[in-house]
Scaffold this active site. Structure first.
Site, PDB file in Angstrom:
ATOM      1  N   CYS A  49       0.839  -1.207   0.000  1.00 26.53           N
ATOM      2  CA  CYS A  49       0.000   0.000   0.000  1.00 26.53           C
ATOM      3  C   CYS A  49       0.871   1.254   0.000  1.00 26.53           C
ATOM      4  CB  CYS A  49      -0.917  -0.027   1.225  1.00 26.53           C
ATOM      5  SG  CYS A  49      -1.731   1.530   1.602  1.00 26.53           S
ATOM      6  N   CYS A  52       0.060   3.846   2.697  1.00 28.48           N
ATOM      7  CA  CYS A  52       0.537   3.372   4.005  1.00 28.48           C
ATOM      8  C   CYS A  52       1.997   3.740   4.215  1.00 28.48           C
ATOM      9  CB  CYS A  52       0.392   1.853   4.117  1.00 28.48           C
ATOM     10  SG  CYS A  52      -1.306   1.246   3.992  1.00 28.48           S
TER      11      CYS A  52
END
Length: 276
Positions: A49, A52
């Site tokens: 991600c 993230c």
């Protein structure tokens, strides 16, 4: 010795890890149990991600700066899919804030840095600590009571902790007012210049704008003599209207409006025809 020459030292080291990686087996102790001691941020992420990869380092940095007032638990949803499902995680990043074993707030995706600072501040206050806003108010109160040294230390501490542009701008503005009260116009001007160079929308904050105006007023009034010298001159010769007038200007420039007005009234009482 003036406040700006004083060094601020001292820190505390938490006895428990501020940042931990959790899974299903450690979740109860590291998150739920620990949240009864301090607020815990649960960062649900995945290695693939991209958002993230941006959010997690920001959270880690902010938690370290909070000095133990908040903890961060990181949960890799791919390593603990059942726990992530129980938490209702449908996308990453998803962040939960827990206190006393309960979720107090949550968000998905990225937040801007100021919003993250605000979140950390609220959690620190929830856990019984002092938020940045409370510390700013504490410093402002100290400054109003002429405790310049204490006010400057609090403002400088907030600035060194880098708690977001909003707090940093207000802390810089506070330091400018400290310099002004300390009869250091040059430092006050330098701090105002830093404000103008480093910040944009933060300059519209009423506290910041007021500090800038106060410093610029002091420069415009060309307050060259210190408040102490001017008070001494008036005490030595109460009929010295020029000294009393300069004292009133000095007081007004330093935000002591009531005292400035009182000196102006004294001038009128002593000589109604006097015109500086």
């Amino acid at each position: 010795r003036r406040w700006f020459s004083e060094r601020i030292v001292g820190s505390t080291t938490p006895t428990v890890p501020l940042i931990t990686e959790v899974n299903a087996s450690s979740f109860q102790q590291a998150v739920l149990d620990e949240s009864h001691r301090v607020p815990v941020i649960l960062d649900c992420y995945a290695t693939w991600c991209d958002p993230c990869k941006k959010l997690t380092p920001l959270l880690e940095s902010l938690v370290r700066k909070a000095g133990g007032g908040v903890q961060l638990a990181k949960l890799n949803i791919d390593d603990s899919p059942e726990l992530a499902d129980q938490m209702g995680v449908r996308s990453v990043p998803t962040v939960f804030a827990l206190f006393q074993g309960r979720v107090v707030t949550t968000f998905q995706g990225l937040l801007d840095e100021n919003s993250l600072h605000d979140l950390l501040d609220k959690l620190v206050a929830l856990g019984g600590g002092q938020s940045s806003e409370q510390r700013l108010q504490q410093a402002t109160t100290a400054l109003e009571q002429d405790d310049v040294s204490h006010a400057a230390k609090v403002f400088a501490s907030l600035l060194s902790e880098d708690r977001g542009s909003k707090i940093s701008a207000r802390a810089t503005a506070g330091l400018a007012l400290c310099a002004l009260k300390d009869d250091d116009i040059d430092t006050a001007q330098q701090l105002v210049a830093r404000l103008r160079e480093s910040y944009g929308t933060e300059l519209k904050d009423p506290h910041v704008a007021q500090a800038i105006s106060a410093v610029e007023l002091a420069v415009d009034l060309d307050v060259e003599d210190s408040e102490g010298d001017l008070r001494q001159a008036v005490q030595n010769d109460p009929s010295n209207q020029d000294a009393r007038y300069e004292l009133a200007k000095c007081l007004f420039a330093k935000g002591k409006r009531e005292q400035a007005i009182e000196e102006a009234i004294q001038m009128i009482r002593r000589d109604r025809s006097w015109n500086g």
